[in-house]
Scaffold this active site. Structure first.
Site, PDB file in Angstrom:
ATOM      1  NE  ARG A 112      27.420  46.452  41.475  1.00 41.90           N
ATOM      2  CZ  ARG A 112      28.301  47.257  40.925  1.00 41.90           C
ATOM      3  NH1 ARG A 112      28.539  47.193  39.634  1.00 41.90           N
ATOM      4  NH2 ARG A 112      28.962  48.139  41.639  1.00 41.90           N
ATOM      5  CB  THR A 116      31.764  38.183  42.784  1.00 44.48           C
ATOM      6  OG1 THR A 116      30.373  38.419  43.084  1.00 44.48           O
ATOM      7  CG2 THR A 116      32.343  37.183  43.767  1.00 44.48           C
ATOM      8  CG  ASP A 208      25.019  52.338  46.592  1.00 42.68           C
ATOM      9  OD1 ASP A 208      23.768  52.395  46.525  1.00 42.68           O
ATOM     10  OD2 ASP A 208      25.632  51.277  46.740  1.00 42.68           O
ATOM     11  CG  ASP A 211      24.008  53.089  50.174  1.00 45.99           C
ATOM     12  OD1 ASP A 211      23.139  52.362  50.690  1.00 45.99           O
ATOM     13  OD2 ASP A 211      25.189  52.750  50.030  1.00 45.99           O
TER      14      ASP A 211
HETATM   15  C1  PRP Z   1      22.913  48.787  41.968  1.00 48.11           C
HETATM   16  C2  PRP Z   1      21.990  49.368  40.929  1.00 48.11           C
HETATM   17  C3  PRP Z   1      21.834  48.213  39.968  1.00 48.11           C
HETATM   18  C4  PRP Z   1      23.192  47.567  40.009  1.00 48.11           C
HETATM   19  C5  PRP Z   1      23.971  48.017  38.804  1.00 48.11           C
HETATM   20  O1  PRP Z   1      22.218  48.000  42.870  1.00 48.11           O
HETATM   21  O2  PRP Z   1      20.783  49.844  41.451  1.00 48.11           O
HETATM   22  O3  PRP Z   1      20.833  47.291  40.351  1.00 48.11           O
HETATM   23  O4  PRP Z   1      23.836  48.032  41.200  1.00 48.11           O
HETATM   24  O5  PRP Z   1      25.177  47.332  38.726  1.00 48.11           O
HETATM   25  P1  PRP Z   1      25.502  46.284  37.588  1.00 48.11           P
HETATM   26  O6  PRP Z   1      25.014  46.879  36.303  1.00 48.11           O
HETATM   27  O7  PRP Z   1      26.992  46.146  37.638  1.00 48.11           O
HETATM   28  O8  PRP Z   1      24.803  44.992  37.915  1.00 48.11           O
HETATM   29  P2  PRP Z   1      22.898  47.359  44.162  1.00 48.11           P
HETATM   30  O9  PRP Z   1      23.441  46.003  43.863  1.00 48.11           O
HETATM   31  O10 PRP Z   1      23.864  48.344  44.751  1.00 48.11           O
HETATM   32  O11 PRP Z   1      21.677  47.130  45.128  1.00 48.11           O
HETATM   33  P3  PRP Z   1      20.692  48.181  45.809  1.00 48.11           P
HETATM   34  O12 PRP Z   1      19.797  48.723  44.742  1.00 48.11           O
HETATM   35  O13 PRP Z   1      19.968  47.336  46.798  1.00 48.11           O
HETATM   36  O14 PRP Z   1      21.506  49.277  46.450  1.00 48.11           O
HETATM   37  N1  URA Z   2      25.438  50.741  41.443  1.00 48.28           N
HETATM   38  C1  URA Z   2      25.341  52.027  41.861  1.00 48.28           C
HETATM   39  O1  URA Z   2      24.459  52.379  42.665  1.00 48.28           O
HETATM   40  N2  URA Z   2      26.233  52.919  41.368  1.00 48.28           N
HETATM   41  C2  URA Z   2      27.195  52.575  40.495  1.00 48.28           C
HETATM   42  O2  URA Z   2      27.984  53.437  40.067  1.00 48.28           O
HETATM   43  C3  URA Z   2      27.271  51.221  40.087  1.00 48.28           C
HETATM   44  C4  URA Z   2      26.383  50.332  40.581  1.00 48.28           C
END
Ligand code: PRP
Ligand code: URA
Length: 217
Positions: A112, A116, A208, A211
């Site tokens: 994400r 945005t 997150d 993380d």
């Molecule tokens: C997080 C999570 C999803 C997304 C959810 O990933 O693991 O993929 O956000 O958000 P959404 O429903 O609003 O799209 P992130 O983009 O943080 O990436 P990561 O897994 O690499 O930490």
């Molecule tokens: N991605 C995450 O890891 N946590 C949230 O709460 C939303 C998006």
């Protein structure tokens, strides 16, 4: 909670079990360390998989018991693929594999954009015979639903028709988006939270997930 309209949608599955509730409580706790967090994500994924695979096709096999031949049923060898959305989805793969060890694993890279909140695609590699399998897409967080919806669209473009999405913590916004964008996909979640905050994080959520699994913050 059950008054929310999506509880009437047969494609929506809120997987409830005392063990899931217990593990979710520890998962959400900010004091839970990375190792524990990753173990709990794996265990919850395993418990959700039990529910998400209830309708897998079986084939009849003959098995020699010590006494005679028994007619048994086994899940077809080419039945399933697992597709984690990178990176946090990786934390659920081993839980699904514990129940379906022969499942092939594909990967979809999406993150994400922090400003945005829109998903940005960077990778897609699916099993060669993906179109013959039920693909279980895994991602612990379903917030706006943008990432999971785009991931499913990418998978459909490669000819896959049997898709399930398995998330741990979800927000109503994300659930509604998946059911609207992909009415042919079954959605499994372990928790339905209250809402999103201004940064599109789930409340109360768990922070997150990527993380917390990988210890990057
Ligand atoms: C997080 C999570 C999803 C997304 C959810 O990933 O693991 O993929 O956000 O958000 P959404 O429903 O609003 O799209 P992130 O983009 O943080 O990436 P990561 O897994 O690499 O930490
Ligand atoms: N991605 C995450 O890891 N946590 C949230 O709460 C939303 C998006």
């Amino acid at each position: 909670m059950e008054t929310l309209e999506f509880y009437q949608n047969p494609r929506f599955h809120h997987v409830r079990h005392p063990l899931i509730e217990h593990k979710l409580a520890i998962l959400r706790d900010k004091a839970t360390n990375n190792k524990q967090f990753a173990e709990l994500a794996e265990e919850i994924a395993m418990l959700e998989t039990y529910e998400a695979t209830k309708d897998l096709p079986l084939e009849e096999v003959d098995v020699e018991t010590p006494l005679e031949t028994a007619k048994c049923h086994m899940v077809s060898g080419k039945a399933v693929g697992i597709v984690p959305i990178l990176r946090a989805g990786l934390g659920m793969v081993s839980g699904v594999q514990k129940l379906i060890p022969n499942a092939k694993v594909g990967h979809i890279g999406l993150y994400r954009d922090e400003t945005t909140h829109q998903p940005v695609e960077y990778y897609c590699k699916l099993p060669a015979d993906a179109e013959n399998r039920t693909l279980i897409v895994v991602d612990p967080m379903l917030a706006t639903g943008g990432s999971a919806s785009d991931a499913i669209t990418m998978i459909k473009k490669r000819g896959v028709t049997k898709i399930k999405l398995c998330c741990i913590v979800s927000a109503p916004e994300g659930i509604r988006k998946i059911l609207a964008d992909h009415p042919d996909v079954d959605l499994y979640v372990a928790a339905v939270d209250r809402c999103l905050n201004d940064n599109c994080y789930i409340l109360p959520g768990l922070g997150d997930a990527g993380d917390r699994i990988f210890g990057t913050k």
